[in-house]
Scaffold this motif. Structure first.
Motif, PDB file in Angstrom:
ATOM      1  N   SER A   1     -63.586 -16.609  -3.423  1.00  0.00           N
ATOM      2  CA  SER A   1     -62.224 -16.309  -3.403  1.00  0.00           C
ATOM      3  C   SER A   1     -61.995 -14.263  -2.879  1.00  0.00           C
ATOM      4  O   SER A   1     -62.955 -13.631  -3.273  1.00  0.00           O
TER       5      SER A   1
ATOM      6  N   ARG B   1     -43.622 -19.079   5.997  1.00  0.00           N
ATOM      7  CA  ARG B   1     -43.839 -19.428   3.733  1.00  0.00           C
ATOM      8  C   ARG B   1     -43.506 -17.404   3.561  1.00  0.00           C
ATOM      9  O   ARG B   1     -42.667 -17.290   2.348  1.00  0.00           O
TER      10      ARG B   1
ATOM     11  N   ASP C   1     -48.427 -19.945   7.668  1.00  0.00           N
ATOM     12  CA  ASP C   1     -48.134 -18.935   6.629  1.00  0.00           C
ATOM     13  C   ASP C   1     -46.889 -17.415   6.363  1.00  0.00           C
ATOM     14  O   ASP C   1     -46.519 -17.349   5.843  1.00  0.00           O
TER      15      ASP C   1
ATOM     16  N   PHE D   1     -57.080 -15.009  -1.495  1.00  0.00           N
ATOM     17  CA  PHE D   1     -57.236 -15.924  -0.452  1.00  0.00           C
ATOM     18  C   PHE D   1     -57.937 -16.856  -1.568  1.00  0.00           C
ATOM     19  O   PHE D   1     -58.750 -16.502  -1.836  1.00  0.00           O
TER      20      PHE D   1
ATOM     21  N   THR E   1     -46.154 -13.361  13.011  1.00  0.00           N
ATOM     22  CA  THR E   1     -47.663 -14.250  12.876  1.00  0.00           C
ATOM     23  C   THR E   1     -48.362 -13.624  13.791  1.00  0.00           C
ATOM     24  O   THR E   1     -49.489 -13.291  13.108  1.00  0.00           O
TER      25      THR E   1
ATOM     26  N   ASP F   1     -62.129 -20.775   0.891  1.00  0.00           N
ATOM     27  CA  ASP F   1     -61.398 -21.374   1.898  1.00  0.00           C
ATOM     28  C   ASP F   1     -60.952 -20.462   3.248  1.00  0.00           C
ATOM     29  O   ASP F   1     -60.664 -20.886   5.015  1.00  0.00           O
ATOM     30  N   GLY F   2     -60.579 -19.832   2.912  1.00  0.00           N
ATOM     31  CA  GLY F   2     -59.511 -18.347   3.657  1.00  0.00           C
ATOM     32  C   GLY F   2     -58.477 -18.876   3.335  1.00  0.00           C
ATOM     33  O   GLY F   2     -57.845 -17.511   4.567  1.00  0.00           O
ATOM     34  N   SER F   3     -57.811 -19.239   2.847  1.00  0.00           N
ATOM     35  CA  SER F   3     -56.067 -19.715   2.739  1.00  0.00           C
ATOM     36  C   SER F   3     -55.480 -18.382   2.534  1.00  0.00           C
ATOM     37  O   SER F   3     -55.936 -18.515   1.017  1.00  0.00           O
ATOM     38  N   VAL F   4     -54.467 -18.573   2.876  1.00  0.00           N
ATOM     39  CA  VAL F   4     -53.361 -17.612   1.776  1.00  0.00           C
ATOM     40  C   VAL F   4     -53.019 -17.983   0.833  1.00  0.00           C
ATOM     41  O   VAL F   4     -52.470 -19.305   1.015  1.00  0.00           O
ATOM     42  N   LEU F   5     -53.624 -17.477  -0.471  1.00  0.00           N
ATOM     43  CA  LEU F   5     -52.450 -18.021  -1.556  1.00  0.00           C
ATOM     44  C   LEU F   5     -51.644 -17.270  -2.263  1.00  0.00           C
ATOM     45  O   LEU F   5     -50.424 -17.841  -2.193  1.00  0.00           O
TER      46      LEU F   5
ATOM     47  N   LEU G   1     -50.880 -14.204  10.952  1.00  0.00           N
ATOM     48  CA  LEU G   1     -51.038 -15.203  10.141  1.00  0.00           C
ATOM     49  C   LEU G   1     -51.195 -16.110  10.865  1.00  0.00           C
ATOM     50  O   LEU G   1     -50.002 -16.625  11.899  1.00  0.00           O
ATOM     51  N   ALA G   2     -51.510 -17.669  10.080  1.00  0.00           N
ATOM     52  CA  ALA G   2     -51.158 -18.850  11.103  1.00  0.00           C
ATOM     53  C   ALA G   2     -48.962 -19.236  10.535  1.00  0.00           C
ATOM     54  O   ALA G   2     -48.833 -18.851   9.773  1.00  0.00           O
TER      55      ALA G   2
END
Length: 173
Positions: free
Chosen positions: A112, A132, A129, A149, A137, A152-156, A125-126
Motif C-alpha cells: 500500500s 466518489r 473514483d 492506495f 477524471t 492493488d492500486g485502488s484509491v482508499l 481518476l477512474a
C-alpha cells in the motif's frame, strides 16, 4: 602539431564545462538526487474523457530521491520542473500545463502507499473514483493533495486542500 594540441585541449575543456552544466541541477539538490525518467508520450484511454488524450512531456527536470525507513517502507521524494501537453486525439486540440509538484510517496511493506503532493500536479481518476471524490477524471490540481492506495492500486482516500485549476477533459472537448 601545436594547433592540434590546442584543439584537443579546447575540446576537453568544453566537454568538462558541458558535464558541469548538465550535472549542476542534481548537485544543487544534494547527494542521491537523480533525474526521474518519464515516458515522453502516453495515451489516456477514452473511458476517462470520452476520447483518447495524448500526454506529451515537453520539459522533464524532475529529480527523485529514495529513502528507506527502519520498518521497511520506502519514501520517494520528487522535486523539479515538469511541463506536459494534453491533446484530444479526435480534434487535435492541445493545452499545455505546468505539473511540477513537488510530491512525497511512502510505499509500505504490504504494497500500500500514500502520496502527499503540493503545488501543481496532474490527477487521473477512474470515473467511479472521480464521482466518489467529486473531482474530474483528468485534471491539474493546485494546493495540497493527499491520497492513500491499497496494494492493488485502488484509491482508499483522497483529499484536496486547494482547487482544480484545469479540468483537462472539459478544456479539450
Amino acid at each position: 602539431m601545436k594547433r592540434l594540441g590546442v584543439v584537443v585541449a579546447l575540446g576537453a575543456l568544453l566537454g568538462m564545462f558541458a558535464g558541469v552544466l548538465t550535472a549542476s541541477p542534481a548537485l544543487a539538490r544534494g547527494p542521491k538526487w537523480e533525474l526521474q525518467p518519464k515516458a515522453p508520450v502516453s495515451t489516456l484511454p477514452a473511458a476517462l474523457c470520452g476520447f483518447e488524450v495524448q500526454v506529451t512531456v515537453l520539459v522533464n527536470r524532475e529529480f527523485a530521491k529514495t529513502l528507506k525507513t527502519s520498518d521497511g517502507s520506502m519514501i520517494l521524494l520528487l522535486s523539479g520542473s515538469v511541463t506536459a501537453s494534453y491533446t484530444n486525439l479526435e480534434t487535435g486540440k492541445t493545452i499545455t500545463e505546468n505539473i511540477s509538484g513537488p510530491s512525497k510517496t511512502t510505499i509500505f511493506p504490504d504494497g500500500s502507499y500514500t502520496t502527499v503532493e503540493k503545488g501543481r500536479n496532474e490527477l487521473h481518476l477512474a470515473p467511479a473514483d472521480a464521482a466518489r471524490f467529486g473531482l474530474p477524471t483528468v485534471s491539474v490540481t493546485v494546493g495540497a493533495r493527499s491520497a492513500s492506495f491499497a496494494p492493488d492500486g485502488s484509491v482508499l482516500s483522497l483529499s484536496l486542500n486547494g482547487h482544480v485549476a484545469v479540468d483537462v477533459c472539459a478544456e479539450l472537448s
